[in-house]
Motif scaffolding. Structure first.
Motif, short mmCIF file in Angstrom:
data_model
loop_
_atom_site.label_atom_id
_atom_site.label_comp_id
_atom_site.label_asym_id
_atom_site.label_seq_id
_atom_site.Cartn_x
_atom_site.Cartn_y
_atom_site.Cartn_z
N VAL A 14 0.88 -1.09 0.18
CA VAL A 14 0.04 0.18 0.05
C VAL A 14 0.77 1.21 0.19
CG1 VAL A 14 -1.92 -1.15 1.21
CG2 VAL A 14 -0.34 0.14 2.46
N LYS A 17 -0.17 4.19 -2.17
CA LYS A 17 -1.47 4.31 -2.20
C LYS A 17 -1.97 5.32 -0.98
CE LYS A 17 -2.94 0.04 -4.22
NZ LYS A 17 -3.41 -1.18 -3.72
N THR A 63 -9.77 1.68 -0.31
CA THR A 63 -8.45 2.13 -0.10
C THR A 63 -8.36 3.82 0.32
OG1 THR A 63 -7.89 1.13 -2.21
CG2 THR A 63 -6.54 3.00 -1.80
N VAL A 64 -8.99 4.58 -0.21
CA VAL A 64 -8.71 6.04 0.26
C VAL A 64 -9.31 6.37 1.69
CG1 VAL A 64 -9.29 8.48 -0.22
CG2 VAL A 64 -8.73 7.16 -1.94
#
Length: 117
Positions: A14, A17, A63-64
């Protein structure tokens, strides 16, 4: 210990990201430093454990948004223990993050180059 086992695999997955990757890495390096007081290490490891746990308040599959709770926990701990994150920890984090991002880039020598047209 779960943090020691799961930190690097998750970070490699990650790092590109999440905007707080450098802070998580600096916290990790601080926990590995013999000069970091035990109590600070314990709290930093607690924040990193929250980061690596697959189940938390907001699942990381989103994800965010999923990492926002992880970022908040880490930010709270760093606000309290920021003095224990030394320049050497930040430099190690910056160096490792650049290396991990280079390895993940499409131009990375570890991956096949894109086909020519």
């Amino acid at each position: 210990m779960r943090v020691k086992r799961d930190f690097w695999p998750k970070m490699r997955k990650v790092a590109a990201k999440i905007p707080f990757a450098d802070q998580a890495l600096a916290a990790w390096y601080a926990t590995q430093d013999p000069e970091t007081p035990f109590r600070a290490k314990a709290l930093l490891l607690g924040a990193l454990a929250y980061f690596v746990m697959p189940v938390d308040a907001i699942p990381d599959v989103f994800t965010v948004v999923g990492f926002s709770d992880d970022a908040a926990v880490l930010a709270a701990v760093l606000a309290t223990l920021g003095a224990h994150i030394k320049d050497r920890h930040r430099l190690s984090a910056k160096t490792m993050l650049a290396r991990m991002r280079d390895e993940a880039s499409p131009e990375s020598p570890n991956e096949a180059p894109p086909p020519q047209k």
